[in-house]
Structures are given as structure tokens and as C-alpha cells.
Design a protein around this motif. Structure first.
Motif, short mmCIF file in Angstrom:
data_model
loop_
_atom_site.label_atom_id
_atom_site.label_comp_id
_atom_site.label_asym_id
_atom_site.label_seq_id
_atom_site.Cartn_x
_atom_site.Cartn_y
_atom_site.Cartn_z
N ALA A 252 0.83 -1.22 0.00
CA ALA A 252 0.00 0.00 0.00
C ALA A 252 0.86 1.26 0.00
O ALA A 252 0.73 2.12 0.88
N GLU B 152 0.91 4.00 -1.97
CA GLU B 152 0.25 5.28 -2.18
C GLU B 152 -0.51 5.73 -0.94
O GLU B 152 -0.50 6.91 -0.58
N LEU B 153 -1.16 4.79 -0.28
CA LEU B 153 -1.87 5.14 0.95
C LEU B 153 -0.88 5.51 2.05
O LEU B 153 -1.14 6.41 2.85
N GLN B 154 0.27 4.86 2.07
CA GLN B 154 1.28 5.20 3.07
C GLN B 154 1.78 6.64 2.86
O GLN B 154 1.96 7.39 3.83
N ALA C 15 0.11 9.09 1.66
CA ALA C 15 -0.94 9.99 2.14
C ALA C 15 -0.95 10.06 3.66
O ALA C 15 -1.04 11.16 4.24
N ASP D 169 -14.51 6.33 -5.58
CA ASP D 169 -13.05 6.33 -5.47
C ASP D 169 -12.41 5.30 -6.39
O ASP D 169 -11.21 5.41 -6.71
N ASP E 77 -3.46 7.83 -8.58
CA ASP E 77 -3.13 7.81 -7.16
C ASP E 77 -4.36 7.56 -6.30
O ASP E 77 -4.33 6.77 -5.35
N ARG E 78 -5.45 8.24 -6.63
CA ARG E 78 -6.69 8.05 -5.87
C ARG E 78 -7.19 6.62 -6.03
O ARG E 78 -7.64 5.99 -5.06
N ARG F 13 -5.07 4.31 -3.90
CA ARG F 13 -5.40 4.43 -2.47
C ARG F 13 -6.72 3.72 -2.15
O ARG F 13 -6.88 3.16 -1.06
N GLU G 174 -5.93 0.02 -1.99
CA GLU G 174 -5.13 -0.27 -0.81
C GLU G 174 -5.95 -0.14 0.48
O GLU G 174 -5.79 -0.94 1.40
N GLY G 175 -6.84 0.84 0.51
CA GLY G 175 -7.69 0.99 1.67
C GLY G 175 -8.66 -0.18 1.83
O GLY G 175 -8.89 -0.66 2.95
#
Length: 410
Positions: A311, A313-315, A317, A332, A340-341, A344, A347-348
Motif C-alpha cells: 500500500a 500510495e496510501l502510506q 498519504a 473512489d 493515485d486516488r 489508495r 489499498e484501503g
């Protein structure tokens, strides 16, 4: 593997690009003295002969339905027939839905229905619009095109090469046989990996389509190529499909798939195969964070990847102070918000499923998925299932997820 390289599911009924729409034409004026439905019956008989020729591998019989004067169409249809040679068909039929007749010419709305041996428990349906001309006592096809909104078929893109795996059938156009064998081997590994994680009953076999390019992939989905740029694969299927639905198709984007490493390809195919396995338990009530997160959870389950590795990209952020306020929404997972969105969001969803599996167990995660999917509508589905399986309200679950994301990625 970067988030934008993941696969993506395209659900019939929830993703307009993958719906095979049929143009239904009402019966119109027929020649004087002829019953309105007589033309449809005559056209049906012509197409019945054409369908029988496909299953008999009879090229002359197939072309007998085409106007002898339409030399260009005959050449194109002959090539299309040859392209089908390696596709293991067990059923091929046409159904005339409506005909507009104007004297000696007609336009027919037709369903092409076919079934692949050993994979489809029900026919796949593709809408076609045929133009015909009457010569003497019979009708001949003078044009054959997809119905409005319908997607292209793989064998219309070139000669199909078929590779049979232990749990898979890989059909490719414009691909080296060695690449197709590699994909079959990877899919054969993905199927048992999914079966080990998903306790529900499923077919345990997958059809994989490998077109020659991103543009060809998009044509199979009836969508713009830009919608799938950077997406390594998609799964088409019928949400909530049961035993009467045709098998799902995993469609590979050869451009994006080629740049992935071995791990990335494993995750992508396991992810897409999970969508195939869970299809009967996926419904409009299933949020995207759960369907995509669960597929990623299965994909990463045996890889040993850490949260930070899976994850990134989420990291970024989280470390920039942008911890998500809520679980990813269906929006999303769209393309208008950028790569990128999208990353995330995947990954979320993955971290939400990972948290459930680690705290409540893998069986509870599968039960949550199944219970939500059993509901006919979104409203209230997650609330009930989370209460039943996790003992939490959605608000409480979200708070725990946010803390989990911060702890794993902060």
C-alpha cells in the motif's frame, strides 16, 4: 506492485462498458400479403443453417448464408470462421428478436448465443444487427455488425490460439504461444490459491482472454481504451450469477500485464480469479471496498508482503497527514480521480479486509462478504452484516480501520 497495475472487475449491471446490449427492433412493414412474422421465421431458418455449420466446422455451409455478391463480406466472414477453429464450442445459435422489412431488404436484431465446452453452464449472449437481401425464395446476409452498445468478440480480432491448462482455458489473439502457456500456468496456480481462501462453492476453472493490445481489450469491453490504461486485467461477469449464468471472462490488458513482475502477475490473476469465485455472492449491495479489497486480500494472502509494500500510495498519504476519513467509496474506484486516488482506494479496501481477517478470522471475512451480497440493496446491508459478524456498527468499524491504517502505514 503499484496500485494502478491491479486488476479491475467490470460487473454486468454495474459497469456500463461490459453490458452486451441488444438492439430490439420491432416488426415493421412487410411485403403486401405477407404475415409480419413470416420474414423473421425465414431469417431464423437461414441462421439456423449457419449455426449448424459452425458446430460442424463447415466453412461452405457457414458462408452459404452470405450474399454471393457481397464479396468483401464473404471474405471477412470466411476469415472470422477460420479464426474460430481452436475455440472449443459446444453450442452456437442465433435468435431473431425482431425484423424491419422494406421490400426485398431487411434489418434483423439477433442474439448470437454460444457456449464454451467445459466452462459455460449457460450461453454467452452477444447482440448482432444483420442486414439481409431477398434473392428469389430466400434471404441472404449482406451485413453483420455488433448491436448498439454491444462489444466486439475475440475471434473478430484475429485467429484465436487456445491453450488448455489444468484449471483454465486461455484464448489469445496476436500472442506468442509461449506467453499464453505462461498465463495458463499462472492461472492454474491462482485457482487453487483462491479455493484455499474462499470457502464458497465455485466452478474452479477460468476462461482468460488475451487480446493483442489495450485497444483490442477495450473493444472486447465496449469501452474507451483510456478507461483501462494501466489496468492489467478485468473480470466480466454477472453480479449474483448462479449456475445458470455463463462463466466469467478474465480479460488481460497485454500492455499493462507485460510490465509487471512475477509477483504482480500472480497478484493480478489471483485477484481476478477471486472475482470469478465470489461472483454468485456479489450483488448491488456489495460495496466496492469489500469486493475489490477482498480480491486483493486473496491476491496478497500468501505473498508475505507487508502493508507498506502493498500500500505505498496510501502510506504516502498517511505520512503526509492525509489519513482517510472514511472507507473508500465506489466513486473512489473510478478513473476520473487519477491513478493515485484509485491506488489508495484499492489499498484501503485491502487493509480493511486484512484487518478483518487478522482480528476476526478469515471465515468471518468470508461470512461478512456472503451476508452483504445476499441483500438486494445497499441500504442497511453493511450495518446488519457487520453487526452479525463483527459485533460493530459501521461507524465503529471505520474508526478501527482508520487506527489500523495509521498503525500499519504511519
Amino acid at each position: 506492485m503499484a496500485g494502478h497495475g491491479r486488476g479491475r472487475t467490470a460487473r454486468r449491471g454495474r459497469a456500463a462498458g461490459c453490458v452486451l446490449a441488444v438492439l430490439l427492433l420491432g416488426a415493421a412493414c412487410s411485403a403486401p400479403g405477407r404475415a409480419p412474422d413470416a420474414t423473421a421465421g425465414e431469417v431464423q431458418r437461414v441462421l439456423d443453417g449457419r449455426a449448424a455449420a459452425v458446430l460442424k466446422h463447415d466453412a461452405d455451409g457457414y458462408l452459404a448464408a452470405v450474399d454471393p455478391a457481397a464479396t468483401g463480406l464473404r471474405a471477412a466472414q470466411g476469415a472470422e470462421f477460420a479464426n474460430l477453429a481452436q475455440v472449443p464450442l459446444t453450442f452456437w445459435a442465433y435468435r431473431v428478436n425482431g425484423v424491419e422489412r422494406h421490400g426485398a431488404t431487411a434489418t434483423a436484431a439477433v442474439d448470437l448465443r454460444y457456449r464454451i465446452q467445459g466452462y459455460d453452464t449457460a450461453p454467452v449472449t452477444a447482440g448482432r444487427t444483420l442486414t439481409l437481401e431477398r434473392r428469389g425464395a430466400r434471404w441472404y446476409v449482406t451485413g453483420d455488425r455488433p448491436a448498439r452498445g454491444a462489444a466486439q468478440l475475440l475471434w473478430q480480432q484475429g485467429r484465436v490460439t487456445a491453450v488448455h491448462g489444468a484449471h483454465s482455458l486461455v484464448l489469445g489473439v496476436g500472442q506468442e504461444p509461449a506467453r499464453l502457456h505462461e498465463i495458463a500456468a499462472a492461472e492454474d496456480a491462482a485457482v487453487p490459491a483462491v479455493s484455499a481462501a474462499w470457502p464458497g462453492k465455485w466452478a474452479g476453472r477460468v476462461v482468460v482472454l488475451v487480446p493483442g493490445s489495450l485497444e483490442a481489450m477495450a473493444a472486447l469491453l465496449g469501452a474507451p481504451a483510456a478507461s483501462y490504461r494501466g489496468i492489467a486485467a478485468v473480470t466480466t461477469g454477472e453480479a449474483g450469477g448462479a449456475g445458470t449464468a455463463p462463466a466469467d471472462r478474465v480479460i488481460i490488458n497485454p500492455d499493462a500485464y507485460a510490465v509487471l513482475g512475477d509477483l504482480g502477475r500472480t497478484v493480478v490473476l489471483t485477484h481476478e480469479t477471486t472475482h470469478v469465485a465470489t461472483r454468485a455472492h456479489t450483488s448491488p449491495a456489495t460495496p466496492m471496498w469489500l469486493s475489490e479489497g477482498y480480491a486483493d486480500w486473496v491476491g496478497y494472502r500468501d505473498t508475505g508482503r507487508t502493508a507498506a509494500q502493498a500500500a505505498p500510495e496510501l502510506q504516502k498519504a498517511v505520512r503526509a497527514g492525509a489519513l482517510p476519513a472514511d472507507l473508500p467509496t465506489d466513486a473512489d474506484f473510478g478513473f476520473d480521480g487519477g491513478a493515485d486516488r484509485l491506488a489508495r482506494a484499492y489499498e484501503g479496501g485491502w487493509l480493511a479486509c486484512r484487518m478483518i481477517a487478522s482480528r476476526w478470522g478469515e471465515a468471518a471475512l468470508a461470512r461478512l462478504y456472503t451476508e452483504i451480497g445476499e441483500q438486494a440493496q445497499r441500504e442497511g446491508a453493511a450495518e446488519k452484516a457487520m453487526g452479525d459478524q463483527l459485533g460493530l456498527t459501521p461507524r465503529e468499524f471505520t474508526a478501527q480501520w482508520r487506527a489500523y491504517v495509521r498503525a500499519e502505514l504511519g
